[in-house]
Design a protein around this motif. Sequence first.
Motif, short mmCIF file in Angstrom:
data_model
loop_
_atom_site.label_atom_id
_atom_site.label_comp_id
_atom_site.label_asym_id
_atom_site.label_seq_id
_atom_site.Cartn_x
_atom_site.Cartn_y
_atom_site.Cartn_z
N ASP A 103 0.68 -1.22 -0.11
CA ASP A 103 0.04 -0.04 -0.12
C ASP A 103 0.98 1.27 0.00
O ASP A 103 0.51 2.25 -0.79
CB ASP A 103 -1.01 0.00 1.35
CG ASP A 103 -2.17 -1.02 1.18
OD1 ASP A 103 -2.34 -1.49 0.14
OD2 ASP A 103 -2.79 -1.35 2.15
N SER A 104 2.01 1.48 0.65
CA SER A 104 2.70 2.40 0.90
C SER A 104 3.31 2.71 -0.57
O SER A 104 3.46 4.09 -0.69
CB SER A 104 3.94 2.23 1.82
OG SER A 104 4.78 1.16 1.48
N GLU A 105 4.09 1.73 -1.26
CA GLU A 105 4.30 1.92 -2.61
C GLU A 105 3.31 2.42 -3.41
O GLU A 105 3.53 3.46 -4.21
CB GLU A 105 5.11 0.75 -2.89
CG GLU A 105 5.85 0.96 -4.40
CD GLU A 105 6.35 -0.19 -4.87
OE1 GLU A 105 6.75 -0.49 -6.18
OE2 GLU A 105 6.54 -1.34 -4.23
N TRP A 106 2.20 1.56 -3.31
CA TRP A 106 1.07 2.20 -4.32
C TRP A 106 0.85 3.60 -4.09
O TRP A 106 0.69 4.55 -5.11
CB TRP A 106 -0.14 1.55 -4.03
CG TRP A 106 -1.46 1.71 -4.55
CD1 TRP A 106 -2.17 2.84 -4.00
CD2 TRP A 106 -2.14 1.35 -5.79
NE1 TRP A 106 -3.52 2.92 -4.88
CE2 TRP A 106 -3.24 2.17 -5.84
CE3 TRP A 106 -1.67 0.38 -6.77
CZ2 TRP A 106 -4.33 1.85 -6.82
CZ3 TRP A 106 -2.66 0.05 -7.68
CH2 TRP A 106 -3.66 1.00 -8.02
N ASP A 107 0.63 4.26 -2.99
CA ASP A 107 0.25 5.47 -2.58
C ASP A 107 1.47 6.28 -2.96
O ASP A 107 0.97 7.53 -3.62
CB ASP A 107 0.06 5.62 -1.06
CG ASP A 107 -1.21 5.05 -0.50
OD1 ASP A 107 -2.01 4.61 -1.23
OD2 ASP A 107 -1.36 4.81 0.87
N ASP A 108 2.76 6.23 -2.77
CA ASP A 108 3.69 7.07 -3.11
C ASP A 108 3.77 7.25 -4.77
O ASP A 108 3.80 8.43 -5.14
CB ASP A 108 5.15 6.55 -2.37
CG ASP A 108 5.18 6.60 -1.20
OD1 ASP A 108 4.32 7.33 -0.60
OD2 ASP A 108 6.09 6.03 -0.65
#
Length: 255
Positions: A103-108
């Motif tokens: 999720d963190s990579e997707w959001d970034d």
Amino acid sequence: MTDMTGKTVVVTGASKGIGAAIVKSLGASGANIVAHYASDRAGAEDAVAGIAEDRRTLIQADFANPVEADAFWARAEEWQGRIDVLVTNAAVMRIGGGIEAPDSEWDDVWDEAWRINVLSPARLMRNAVRSFEPSGGGVIICISSWAANRGASNPDSIAYAASKAAITAAAKTIARAYATKNILTYLVSPGVVRTRMSEDFAASHGGEEAITAGLQMKEWIPPEDLGELVAFLATGKVRHLTGATIDVNGASYVR
């Protein structure tokens, strides 16, 4: 030869690839060039090297912060007192942040693509319209991508494809809304161009040979082809082409 003598053109992402080729073609046509760069000043200086010093200026702006787009436009307009053409070329394409990513990579990745590929060029186009309308018109050229129309083949490029589709829709809206104001808006939609961005993409798709094998002409597009096309569109000679998307992909994607 295309003659843009006396016209002032803003080109974003001018330090490499398509942007540098556009700068060189427009410079050769006699245009005054505002060359934008984010961090690679040396690349931007190389792009404008063949243009007389009084016909070129370099302005830095980090479009990861969309507010900088407004300050950039103000500085660009102040240079010659008027801007005649805006070419929105600066963009980012991260190979990552796909469906299976954390999720963190997707959001970034999505956040970066939205800020650099959508919000910043949209603000620049907004500034352009506001400047062009009272001065009798102008030209906006939005460098899109075939990914905006057909989607990306790699799910790790989903944010890039979606962002290009969003800014494409914004450019088309401006074309329709301001056609009677002599504000001409064109979209250039390239396929695989010989740039670092495409080379990085190819590396995630089995290498250059695999990408080339899927192209009808069996070759990548030279950035210079796009530079020549943009220089012609910048003249605004074909007014009724406004709103059109011009595909440049060697017949690999025909609509």
